[in-house]
Design a protein around this motif. Structure first.
Motif, mmCIF file in Angstrom:
data_model
loop_
_atom_site.group_PDB
_atom_site.id
_atom_site.type_symbol
_atom_site.label_atom_id
_atom_site.label_comp_id
_atom_site.label_asym_id
_atom_site.label_seq_id
_atom_site.Cartn_x
_atom_site.Cartn_y
_atom_site.Cartn_z
ATOM 1 N N GLY A 609 -57.052 26.216 -31.662
ATOM 2 C CA GLY A 609 -55.855 26.502 -30.894
ATOM 3 C C GLY A 609 -55.101 25.233 -30.578
ATOM 4 O O GLY A 609 -55.172 24.238 -31.312
ATOM 5 N N VAL A 610 -54.408 25.231 -29.442
ATOM 6 C CA VAL A 610 -53.562 24.105 -29.096
ATOM 7 C C VAL A 610 -54.386 22.834 -28.875
ATOM 8 O O VAL A 610 -53.921 21.722 -29.160
ATOM 9 N N ARG A 611 -55.609 22.954 -28.382
ATOM 10 C CA ARG A 611 -56.456 21.776 -28.174
ATOM 11 C C ARG A 611 -56.759 21.092 -29.503
ATOM 12 O O ARG A 611 -56.642 19.865 -29.639
ATOM 13 N N GLU A 612 -57.157 21.875 -30.505
ATOM 14 C CA GLU A 612 -57.449 21.305 -31.817
ATOM 15 C C GLU A 612 -56.191 20.690 -32.428
ATOM 16 O O GLU A 612 -56.238 19.614 -33.045
ATOM 17 N N ALA A 613 -55.058 21.377 -32.242
ATOM 18 C CA ALA A 613 -53.802 20.854 -32.780
ATOM 19 C C ALA A 613 -53.435 19.524 -32.135
ATOM 20 O O ALA A 613 -52.981 18.581 -32.816
ATOM 21 N N ALA A 614 -53.627 19.418 -30.821
ATOM 22 C CA ALA A 614 -53.270 18.189 -30.105
ATOM 23 C C ALA A 614 -54.167 17.028 -30.522
ATOM 24 O O ALA A 614 -53.692 15.910 -30.770
ATOM 25 N N ILE A 615 -55.474 17.271 -30.606
ATOM 26 C CA ILE A 615 -56.398 16.198 -30.998
ATOM 27 C C ILE A 615 -56.130 15.772 -32.430
ATOM 28 O O ILE A 615 -56.110 14.570 -32.753
ATOM 29 N N ARG A 616 -55.899 16.732 -33.319
ATOM 30 C CA ARG A 616 -55.611 16.400 -34.722
ATOM 31 C C ARG A 616 -54.338 15.563 -34.805
ATOM 32 O O ARG A 616 -54.268 14.576 -35.545
ATOM 33 N N SER A 617 -53.343 15.935 -34.023
ATOM 34 C CA SER A 617 -52.076 15.200 -34.028
ATOM 35 C C SER A 617 -52.251 13.796 -33.466
ATOM 36 O O SER A 617 -51.702 12.817 -34.000
ATOM 37 N N LEU A 618 -53.005 13.685 -32.366
ATOM 38 C CA LEU A 618 -53.260 12.362 -31.781
ATOM 39 C C LEU A 618 -53.950 11.440 -32.771
ATOM 40 O O LEU A 618 -53.601 10.256 -32.896
ATOM 41 N N LEU A 690 -47.362 18.416 -26.199
ATOM 42 C CA LEU A 690 -46.681 17.260 -26.770
ATOM 43 C C LEU A 690 -46.466 16.178 -25.708
ATOM 44 O O LEU A 690 -46.595 14.976 -25.990
ATOM 45 N N ALA A 691 -46.155 16.586 -24.479
ATOM 46 C CA ALA A 691 -46.001 15.613 -23.397
ATOM 47 C C ALA A 691 -47.311 14.885 -23.136
ATOM 48 O O ALA A 691 -47.338 13.669 -22.889
ATOM 49 N N MET A 692 -48.409 15.632 -23.169
ATOM 50 C CA MET A 692 -49.727 15.015 -22.986
ATOM 51 C C MET A 692 -49.987 13.990 -24.080
ATOM 52 O O MET A 692 -50.467 12.884 -23.820
ATOM 53 N N LEU A 711 -44.934 10.670 -34.966
ATOM 54 C CA LEU A 711 -44.688 11.532 -33.812
ATOM 55 C C LEU A 711 -43.531 12.491 -34.097
ATOM 56 O O LEU A 711 -43.579 13.670 -33.714
ATOM 57 N N GLN A 712 -42.512 11.989 -34.766
ATOM 58 C CA GLN A 712 -41.389 12.850 -35.116
ATOM 59 C C GLN A 712 -41.854 13.982 -36.035
ATOM 60 O O GLN A 712 -41.442 15.138 -35.880
ATOM 61 N N ARG A 713 -42.728 13.651 -36.985
ATOM 62 C CA ARG A 713 -43.227 14.680 -37.902
ATOM 63 C C ARG A 713 -44.035 15.731 -37.147
ATOM 64 O O ARG A 713 -43.900 16.940 -37.374
ATOM 65 N N VAL A 714 -44.881 15.275 -36.214
ATOM 66 C CA VAL A 714 -45.691 16.211 -35.432
ATOM 67 C C VAL A 714 -44.801 17.066 -34.538
ATOM 68 O O VAL A 714 -45.037 18.272 -34.358
ATOM 69 N N GLY A 725 -35.339 21.156 -24.428
ATOM 70 C CA GLY A 725 -36.291 20.783 -23.380
ATOM 71 C C GLY A 725 -37.130 19.599 -23.771
ATOM 72 O O GLY A 725 -37.850 19.044 -22.955
ATOM 73 N N HIS A 726 -37.021 19.214 -25.051
ATOM 74 C CA HIS A 726 -37.823 18.063 -25.487
ATOM 75 C C HIS A 726 -36.996 17.107 -26.315
ATOM 76 O O HIS A 726 -37.486 16.441 -27.208
ATOM 77 N N SER A 727 -35.712 17.067 -26.017
ATOM 78 C CA SER A 727 -34.820 16.217 -26.799
ATOM 79 C C SER A 727 -35.185 14.749 -26.708
ATOM 80 O O SER A 727 -35.019 13.995 -27.659
ATOM 81 N N ALA A 728 -35.699 14.350 -25.551
ATOM 82 C CA ALA A 728 -36.073 12.936 -25.397
ATOM 83 C C ALA A 728 -37.159 12.548 -26.367
ATOM 84 O O ALA A 728 -37.189 11.439 -26.890
ATOM 85 N N ALA A 729 -38.087 13.481 -26.606
ATOM 86 C CA ALA A 729 -39.167 13.187 -27.545
ATOM 87 C C ALA A 729 -38.610 12.967 -28.931
ATOM 88 O O ALA A 729 -39.005 12.054 -29.649
ATOM 89 N N VAL A 730 -37.667 13.826 -29.320
ATOM 90 C CA VAL A 730 -37.097 13.711 -30.661
ATOM 91 C C VAL A 730 -36.278 12.441 -30.792
ATOM 92 O O VAL A 730 -36.370 11.695 -31.756
ATOM 93 N N ASP A 731 -35.449 12.165 -29.778
ATOM 94 C CA ASP A 731 -34.597 10.985 -29.836
ATOM 95 C C ASP A 731 -35.432 9.712 -29.918
ATOM 96 O O ASP A 731 -35.127 8.803 -30.674
ATOM 97 N N GLY A 732 -36.522 9.659 -29.114
ATOM 98 C CA GLY A 732 -37.347 8.449 -29.111
ATOM 99 C C GLY A 732 -38.048 8.243 -30.424
ATOM 100 O O GLY A 732 -38.253 7.118 -30.855
#
Length: 743
Positions: A609-618, A690-692, A711-714, A725-732
């Motif tokens: 689930g989201v936990r596996e996705a987050a760790i894989r992305s990190l 994603l914020a985490m 990060l942009q790809r993820v 709601g997450h434009s800052a993430a994309v812009d950065g």
């Protein structure tokens, strides 16, 4: 200066006379006080060896297991360290077990002061245990029996801490380091991270022109001399010979510097000197079988890294069986265990980093630039830096993805990013390395290998000849009383007898020393005779160092010319053109297990689930940096608390990290493509994840360059690339050079 300003000859002579008188008074007082320090050292030695269980631990301890009561008794014991007042222990943290070296000295060096391995482990909140030993071995005691006794010790510690978040971290100093590595290869399920400090594991390794202790066995003709020494001890090997061997490696320190430092600074150095000498002079014995195993199998045989040691039950010692993270701490200044001997076992066991990962192994090493062998265990500076950081960040080490890393330390300062996430005074990083980084420190050539193989064969022949023709005669002549007498008159013990209060001449020193102390008149720092004294001392050190260097060069030349001779090698039954043996292949059993595991991981790429996705992305984003920072792990702890939800235990988290890491390693593209299928439809949940991730990634440094691109790809895989709601993430992330730590 004019002639009128120059001091008159009479004034100059008067100044010299005053300086000489001042120096003579000071030197006389220092001489008496130094003699009194030697007297106190001798009395301290006699008091120490008279104890039933002599040790130098500063901490109170509770006996947990007395090894003498085991079914196969040994002279080892497990004790629990009682925390001093003001030190809080967290029962949920993994315990630490410090195993002290039995290499001629008594136990306790891992905790003989507050700034020590035990001290900083407790400061980090870990329950601490200590494995020590008595001066004399039990009848029939062997290295193998000790290993299995220590396994029982670790089992008991595990049973005492069922709530601990991880298996015990075991620290093995010097000789205890290789002993713990042997046990960990036989019983890998018992161990959490291993910290191996100043421990030789590749005994033939080194570089020409430096640290020639590895040639000693060949120069002496092999291990027959070890057998003779044990026979002269009526079946026991006197540890004082090992201590003397250490002292012989640095004659300028042994014969001059150590004593001169006390003499020249007798008002301040006496306490430190006496504390150290209490341990240094606490000699212990080994059974003949123990020391023979050490010399034949390890120092001359070099069989540990090669997987050639076989236990009595048929089990082979294979360091590749170890599943716990291994931290190797060594130093360029260590002439007993130089970095090559501490690290080249990695080259013997693995072809490359991918093979390290294949075995699921994590190896972290750090190389100090100058500290000596004993400083690795006793230096307060080392304890406050390396050992303190290892203790504080042991969970970071435990959850590192498999591979080879170098631990580096950066001082924490006012400009340190997110300094509030740093536990101690240093920022610890684990930076990815390859085997070429180990090779760059120096490796043996095929010619070197053949020379050591020839010395090994010569040792076997000489030992066999001794055992057949000489040993029966020696054993028949040596009685226990004669062996005790020989131990008593060992030169290292005689010096204590000579300076003890039982010597009438030394008994008279004490009242004179008290008088000198009460009327102390040290010379002023600018006294020219003190400068002359220092100059003479430096000349003595230079002469002794020059003599040592010439002897080392001579021993190396003799070893390489004798055992490197093709004629000698052929006479010993070796092929003078043979190449070093090929690295061991993975066993069929391990290969079958690995293939099964690979198939299992590939089948689970879309599970979770989201936990596996987050760790894989990190892991995917973080791998671009090539290092892991302690601040990232602390940030991860904090976001876990902040975002709530069910908490994984440390072993569960470690398992999750490893699974996701291997999935990326096996098929990165497939692992990334599967991320959207792991995520919920809930946009808020994906934003939170994603914020985490951003919070963790920015803990050690701004998210720039390749990490920003990843990060942009993820972000796109999370379906949030165009999310307002997450434009800052994309812009950065859209600009590789833009900082992304503001979210």
């Amino acid at each position: 200066m004019t002639s009128q300003d120059a001091p008159a000859p009479k004034d100059l002579l008067s100044s010299l006379a005053a300086a000489s008188l001042e120096y003579m008074v000071d030197a006389g007082q220092r001489s008496v006080l130094f003699l009194d320090v030697l007297r106190r050292r001798s009395d301290q030695y006699e008091e120490h060896i008279a104890q039933t269980a002599p040790h130098v631990l500063q901490y109170a301890a509770e006996l947990i297991i007395d090894g003498r009561t085991l079914e196969e008794p040994v002279n080892y014991a497990l004790v629990r360290i009682i925390p001093p007042d003001g030190v809080a222990i967290d029962r949920n943290r993994r315990p630490f077990i410090v195993v002290d070296p039995r290499a001629g000295h008594g136990p306790g060096i891992g905790g003989f002061k507050a700034d020590s391995e035990i001290g900083f482990a407790m400061k980090a909140g870990h329950p601490c245990y200590f494995v020590g030993f008595l001066p004399d071995p039990m009848p029939g005691q062997t290295i193998e029996r000790i290993a299995y006794a220590e396994a029982q010790f670790i089992e008991r510690v595990i049973s005492l801490h069922p709530e601990a978040d991880g298996k015990p971290c075991v620290i093995g100093n010097c000789q205890a380091g290789w002993a713990i590595m042997i046990l960990a290869s036989l019983r890998p399920e018992l161990f959490g991270p291993l910290i191996i400090a100043g421990a030789p594991l590749a005994y033939w390794a080194g570089v020409h022109g430096k640290n020639p202790m590895r040639y000693l066995g060949g120069i002496l003709g092999g291990s027959w001399l070890t057998a003779l020494t044990s026979d002269l001890g009526a079946g026991k090997f006197d540890g004082a010979w090992l201590v003397q061997n250490f002292e012989n490696q640095n004659p300028s320190n042994t014969l001059w510097t150590k004593q001169y430092n006390v003499y020249s600074n007798v008002d301040t150095e006496a306490k430190r000197y006496l504390e150290f000498e209490r341990w240094w002079g606490g000699h212990v014995n080994l059974n003949a079988e123990e020391i023979q195993f050490i010399v034949d199998e390890l120092f001359i045989g070099n069989n540990l890294a090669g997987g050639k040691i076989v236990m009595s039950d048929g089990k082979k010692v294979d360091l590749r069986n170890i599943r716990s993270p291994i931290v190797v701490f060594c130093s360029e200044g260590d002439n007993v265990t130089p970095p090559q001997q501490a690290l080249d076992w990695i080259l013997d066991c693995y072809a490359d980093v991918d093979e390290i990962r294949t075995y699921g192994q994590t190896i972290v090493y750090t190389v100090h630039q100058k500290i000596g062998h004993l400083g690795i265990f006793v230096s307060g500076g080392v304890a406050r830096k390396e050992h303190a950081e290892f203790s504080s960040n042991i969970d970071l080490i435990d959850v590192l993805p498999p591979g080879l890393y170098e631990a580096t330390f950066e001082p924490k300062g006012e400009d340190t990013t997110h300094s509030e996430l740093v536990a101690g005074e240093w920022v610890m990083r684990c930076e990815a390395r390859t085997l070429d980084d180990i090779r760059a420190m120096g490796v043996n050539s095929p010619e070197d290998y053949r020379s050591f193989a020839a010395a090994k064969r010569a040792s076997e022949l000489n030992l066999a000849a001794y055992q057949r023709f000489v040993q029966p005669w020696i054993k028949s002549m040596v009685t226990p009383q004669a062996a005790d007498l020989m131990r008593t008159i060992h030169p290292l013990r005689l010096q204590y007898e000579a300076f003890s209060s039982r010597n009438p001449w030394m008994a008279a020193v004490q009242p004179i020393a008290e008088e000198a102390h009460n009327n102390r008149k040290p010379a002023s720092k600018d006294n020219p005779l003190l400068s002359f004294q220092e100059l003479i001392s430096k000349q003595i050190v230079s002469i002794l160092d020059g003599w040592r260097e010439s002897q080392e060069a001579l021993s190396e030349a003799i070893f390489l010319n004798v055992y490197g001779s093709p004629a000698v090698q052929a006479a010993l039954g070796l092929d003078p053109t043979a190449e070093p043996p090929a690295r061991r292949e993975m066993s069929a059993t391990d290969r079958a297990f690995l293939d099964k595991r690979i198939a299992e991981l590939k089948s689970k790429i879309r599970d979770g689930g989201v936990r596996e996705a987050a760790i894989r992305s990190l892991l995917y984003i973080g791998s671009a940096r090539g290092m892991v920072d302690e601040r990232s792990i602390e940030a991860l702890r904090q976001v876990r608390r902040k975002y709530g939800g069910p908490q994984l235990t440390l072993p569960e988290f470690k398992s999750l990290v490893r699974e996701q890491f291997f999935m990326l390693l096996l098929d990165e593209q497939a692992a990334l493509d599967a991320i959207p299928s792991l995520l919920p439809d809930d946009i808020a949940a994906k934003r939170t994840a994603l914020a985490m991730m951003r919070e963790v990634l920015s803990a050690g440094a701004e998210i720039t360059g390749e990490r920003a691109i990843r990060l942009q790809r993820v972000t796109a895989l999370f379906g949030l690339e165009g999310d307002s709601g997450h434009s800052a993430a994309v812009d950065g992330a859209s600009d590789p050079n833009a900082g992304a730590s503001s979210v």
